[in-house]
Design a protein around this motif. Structure first.
Motif, PDB file in Angstrom:
ATOM      1  N   SER A  89       0.829  -1.196   0.000  1.00 57.56           N
ATOM      2  CA  SER A  89       0.000   0.000   0.000  1.00 57.56           C
ATOM      3  C   SER A  89       0.881   1.270   0.000  1.00 57.56           C
ATOM      4  O   SER A  89       0.649   2.194  -0.773  1.00 57.56           O
ATOM      5  CB  SER A  89      -0.905  -0.041   1.228  1.00 57.56           C
ATOM      6  OG  SER A  89      -1.677   1.090   1.294  1.00 57.56           O
TER       7      SER A  89
ATOM      8  N   GLY B  20       2.474   2.261  -3.301  1.00 57.02           N
ATOM      9  CA  GLY B  20       1.574   2.993  -4.200  1.00 57.02           C
ATOM     10  C   GLY B  20       1.613   4.481  -3.880  1.00 57.02           C
ATOM     11  O   GLY B  20       1.710   5.321  -4.790  1.00 57.02           O
TER      12      GLY B  20
ATOM     13  N   GLN C  86       2.984   7.513  -6.233  1.00 51.16           N
ATOM     14  CA  GLN C  86       2.161   8.669  -6.607  1.00 51.16           C
ATOM     15  C   GLN C  86       2.919   9.978  -6.330  1.00 51.16           C
ATOM     16  O   GLN C  86       2.963  10.877  -7.178  1.00 51.16           O
ATOM     17  CB  GLN C  86       0.856   8.625  -5.792  1.00 51.16           C
ATOM     18  CG  GLN C  86      -0.194   9.577  -6.316  1.00 51.16           C
ATOM     19  CD  GLN C  86      -1.443   9.559  -5.441  1.00 51.16           C
ATOM     20  OE1 GLN C  86      -1.542   8.801  -4.482  1.00 51.16           O
ATOM     21  NE2 GLN C  86      -2.391  10.402  -5.771  1.00 51.16           N
TER      22      GLN C  86
ATOM     23  N   PHE D  69       5.720  -0.826  -9.330  1.00 51.37           N
ATOM     24  CA  PHE D  69       5.793   0.581  -8.896  1.00 51.37           C
ATOM     25  C   PHE D  69       7.253   1.026  -8.876  1.00 51.37           C
ATOM     26  O   PHE D  69       7.611   2.089  -9.375  1.00 51.37           O
ATOM     27  CB  PHE D  69       5.204   0.745  -7.481  1.00 51.37           C
ATOM     28  CG  PHE D  69       3.707   0.837  -7.451  1.00 51.37           C
ATOM     29  CD1 PHE D  69       3.031   1.638  -8.362  1.00 51.37           C
ATOM     30  CD2 PHE D  69       2.963   0.166  -6.489  1.00 51.37           C
ATOM     31  CE1 PHE D  69       1.647   1.744  -8.316  1.00 51.37           C
ATOM     32  CE2 PHE D  69       1.588   0.268  -6.444  1.00 51.37           C
ATOM     33  CZ  PHE D  69       0.925   1.052  -7.362  1.00 51.37           C
TER      34      PHE D  69
ATOM     35  N   THR E  29      -2.136   7.967 -12.628  1.00 49.49           N
ATOM     36  CA  THR E  29      -1.389   7.451 -11.480  1.00 49.49           C
ATOM     37  C   THR E  29      -2.334   7.223 -10.294  1.00 49.49           C
ATOM     38  O   THR E  29      -2.260   6.191  -9.613  1.00 49.49           O
ATOM     39  CB  THR E  29      -0.284   8.451 -11.077  1.00 49.49           C
ATOM     40  OG1 THR E  29       0.448   8.792 -12.236  1.00 49.49           O
ATOM     41  CG2 THR E  29       0.634   7.853 -10.027  1.00 49.49           C
TER      42      THR E  29
ATOM     43  N   VAL F 186      -2.981   3.719  -8.447  1.00 48.79           N
ATOM     44  CA  VAL F 186      -2.702   3.570  -7.013  1.00 48.79           C
ATOM     45  C   VAL F 186      -3.988   3.136  -6.284  1.00 48.79           C
ATOM     46  O   VAL F 186      -3.949   2.273  -5.411  1.00 48.79           O
ATOM     47  CB  VAL F 186      -2.135   4.893  -6.434  1.00 48.79           C
ATOM     48  CG1 VAL F 186      -2.081   4.845  -4.914  1.00 48.79           C
ATOM     49  CG2 VAL F 186      -0.753   5.150  -6.998  1.00 48.79           C
TER      50      VAL F 186
ATOM     51  N   GLU G 184      -4.617  -0.068  -4.077  1.00 52.37           N
ATOM     52  CA  GLU G 184      -5.104   0.089  -2.695  1.00 52.37           C
ATOM     53  C   GLU G 184      -6.334  -0.813  -2.469  1.00 52.37           C
ATOM     54  O   GLU G 184      -6.469  -1.470  -1.433  1.00 52.37           O
ATOM     55  CB  GLU G 184      -5.474   1.563  -2.470  1.00 52.37           C
ATOM     56  CG  GLU G 184      -5.827   1.929  -1.037  1.00 52.37           C
ATOM     57  CD  GLU G 184      -4.704   1.603  -0.056  1.00 52.37           C
ATOM     58  OE1 GLU G 184      -3.530   1.740  -0.408  1.00 52.37           O
ATOM     59  OE2 GLU G 184      -5.045   1.151   1.067  1.00 52.37           O
TER      60      GLU G 184
END
Lengths: 216, 498
Positions: A24, A27, A31, A97, A123, A127, A131
């Protein structure tokens, strides 16, 4: 003996949680890294790059340890294969990622300002899809009946990513004044990022099967 | 010689370990929740404990089916049962010691011309039909409860795994204990009356009777069977019929253990009797049927699609074939042992229709015209006597049983030596009972009921009161024990009279 069995289960469940946290976090770092890159804040970008490298490293170590323990202690025999596949697929997302950020660092693509917003939105969708798959995976471990509450969001974010990605590619190739090689490079970056959402969707499909197999 | 004869019991114990015991942990091992070695160790320890601590419960029903009255006969009965279980185990089918031993006893009955108590047989065979049904029903109820619990508590996948593992071990231990308590009588029951062991005291706080020492040895034989030969049947039970999840395995083991406990617990029986509730017969049930019943119950609850019916058919045929193989093998082996090796495989039981027998039957309110027609005649075995009684028209089985029991010759003499044996080491007879027996010193009896009547004339404690089932049960066990103690071993009525 009872205490040992329960403690063992508790320790591993904590490690699984930590691993999912890493996926998580990767991500979120991705970002922020993209945002920094597009804003030209290279120092901040380098920091994100280091962060994601570190997280990927920790994620790999956790995954390996989990795999080892699940096999050595013959835990969840009926779902062990599925759980290991799930962890590996999630780790692959984390790798993607990291790989995408490294590609930015290596190739230094020149994103013209008109597509910055769209690329950041892409993006965000990617993400969010990751998530959602992380939340689905958490539910798979903790409350299997809640998996579907999160899984449909993966599909939603993946289709949004597809829409934005197509739009971005059209936009890129409409710039006739740019060299074809430049356009193709930007297209590859868009595709690379969009692919992460596709992979998240693949994981969701597999997870759906695992849920059916475990349902009572 | 005792050690040689005991070897067949140990072989039977080994077979029980290889087959029945695997039922307890088969699903747990099959679903890979518990390692075979862990399961085997836990199973062995608790089977031995169950056998030693509460092994006596289910033996009496089996004793009623057919009283194997010679050591060589007992050897063959146990050996035949062991062989038939071994054959089925080699084929990978879960069968039961109960089925094999019942078949072998019936084989002995045929060979020795002894009557088979069809009421007891019905009771035992009835449990073979009821047991899978009860087990399947319990499994369905448990499964629903467990699923409800999981849905409410929402445990982590690993916590659920740990709890299931723990549950499997605990319930498996309980199942092993129940199996030891329920089935040890099959293995060692026939050797109890001839046991040479003395009571031993461990550190002054626990005493092991000679039967418990025998049961311990039997338990060890079972444990060896579990370790050496049970893996294959475990796999058939665990994976063969239907693929089981760990939760399913837990439910199966729980249902199986509960069924075994219901049919083995003297404590539960006395609790039900104390509260005036209908009691559950203490019958050695088939653990294989319990476990297969539970597995099929869960399979059907899930829609029945995953059940391998062909294998299930094979297992069910095994249940029918096992007693037949055991009976046939027992009959043939007895023939060889008797005629080739010249061993006494049974002690002939003869019947005499004396005037006092006729009078006794008349007192019970049964028509005695058949008996009068046979007055003063002696019959060499139960079959000829039964034939003579039922020559013209069939007699109700209850009346026939009473007539046969009354006419059975069982010469007994109360001697100073036998009384001394009682006073020194027999803890089953109370001091007051020993005193009553001493009053009958030098008395001889030709029929069992004569001794019972003589004792009931001395004290009301020796009378059946039909209200207190527990008292009646204990009394009939005491009397059965006394019949063996005072047995003169002479079946010639001319030599024993009062």
């Amino acid at each position: 003996m009872a205490f040992t069995i329960l403690k063992r289960g508790f320790d591993i469940s904590k490690q699984i949680d930590e691993f999912l946290d890493k996926v998580s976090e990767s991500g979120l770092i991705f970002q922020r890294g993209i945002h920094s890159y597009l804003q030209g804040k290279m120092e901040s970008f380098k920091k994100r790059l280091e962060d994601i490298y570190e997280i990927e490293h920790q994620g790999d170590a956790l995954r390996r340890n989990l795999e080892k323990q699940l096999y050595l202690q013959t835990l969840i025999p009926e779902s062990r294969g599925d759980v290991l596949e799930l962890l590996e697929s999630l780790d692959a997302l984390l790798d993607r990622f990291k790989g995408a950020l490294w590609r930015f660092d290596i190739e230094c693509p020149d994103f013209f300002p008109e597509i910055h917003d769209d690329f950041e939105e892409l993006t965000l969708c990617v993400v969010n899809s990751v998530e959602a798959i992380v939340l689905s995976a958490r539910a798979f471990f903790k409350n299997i009946s809640a998996v579907n509450d999160h899984m449909h969001k993966v599909i939603h974010w993946e289709s949004q990513s597809d829409i934005i990605s197509t739009q971005l590619q059209r936009n890129i190739f409409s710039r006739k004044e740019m060299r074809l090689s430049h356009r193709m490079q930007l297209r590859d970056f868009v595709r690379h990022v969009d692919k992460i959402a596709d992979r998240a969707e693949d994981v969701a499909d597999k997870l759906g099967i695992y849920v059916i197999k475990r349902s009572l | 010689m005792f050690a040689f004869f005991l070897s067949s019991g140990l072989f039977l114990g080994w077979s029980l370990g290889a087959n029945d015991a695997s039922n307890v942990f088969g699903t747990a091992v099959g679903s890979k929740m518990i390692r075979f070695k862990t399961a085997a160790a836990c199973c062995s320890i608790f089977i031995i404990l169950g056998a030693v601590v509460s092994g006596a419960g289910a033996s009496h029903t089996l004793g009623k089916l057919g009283a194997v009255n010679a050591m060589a006969g007992a050897f063959i009965v146990a050996f035949s049962a062991g062989v038939s279980i071994y054959l089925m185990t080699r084929a990978g089918y879960p069968v039961s010691t109960s089925q094999a031993i019942v078949g072998a006893i019936i084989g002995w009955n045929f060979f020795s011309g002894s009557p088979t108590d069809y009421t007891s047989l019905q009771k035992i065979v009835g449990t073979w039909v009821l047991c899978p049904l009860i087990s399947a029903s319990i499994a369905v109820v448990f499964y629903k409860l467990v699923v409800f619990g999981i849905k409410q508590l929402k445990p982590h996948i690993l916590t659920q795994d740990a709890l299931t593992r723990l549950g499997l071990l605990l319930v498996g231990a309980f199942g092993s204990y129940s199996l030891g308590a329920n089935n040890i009588a099959n293995v060692m029951g026939v050797f109890v009356p001839v046991s040479p062991f003395q009571d031993i005291s461990l550190f002054g706080w626990v005493t092991l009777s000679s039967a418990q020492q025998l049961f311990f040895i039997g338990g060890v034989a079972i444990a060896v069977g579990v370790f050496t030969y049970s893996k294959r049947v475990m796999e058939t039970v665990g994976e063969g019929i239907i693929s089981l999840s760990p939760v399913d395995a837990f439910v199966v083991v729980t249902a199986h253990s509960t069924v075994l406990f219901l049919f083995a617990s003297q404590g539960l029986e006395s609790f039900l009797i104390r509260h005036g509730l209908p009691s559950i017969p203490l019958v050695p049930v088939s653990s294989s049927q319990a476990v297969v019943g539970a597995v099929v119950g869960i399979g059907l609850l899930k829609g029945g699609r995953g059940i391998r019916w062909r294998l299930l058919g094979g297992i069910s045929s095994g249940w029918v074939v096992t007693p037949i193989i055991a009976a046939g093998f027992c009959f043939i082996s007895l023939f060889f042992l008797q005629n080739v090796f010249e061993q006494d495989t049974y002690r002939p039981v003869s019947y005499l229709v004396s005037p006092k027998v006729i009078e006794r039957v008349a007192q019970a309110g049964i028509a005695t015209d058949r008996l009068r027609a046979l007055e003063d005649k002696q019959f060499p075995n139960a079959v000829t006597f039964k034939k003579a009684l039922s020559k013209f028209s069939p007699i109700p089985s209850k009346d026939l049983a009473l007539m046969m029991n009354t006419a059975e010759i069982h010469p007994m003499k109360i001697t100073a030596t036998s009384l001394n044996t009682l006073s020194r080491r027999d803890r089953r007879i109370s001091a007051a009972q020993k005193k009553d027996l001493a009053r009958l010193l030098k008395h001889s009896f030709m029929h069992k009921w004569e001794l019972a009547d003589a004792l009931s004339a001395i004290s009301p404690d020796w009378r059946f009161n039909h209200q207190d089932k527990k008292h009646d049960q204990a009394l009939s066990q005491t009397l059965a024990h006394l019949y063996k103690i005072f047995d003169t071993g002479q079946s010639d009525p001319a030599r024993s009279n009062r």
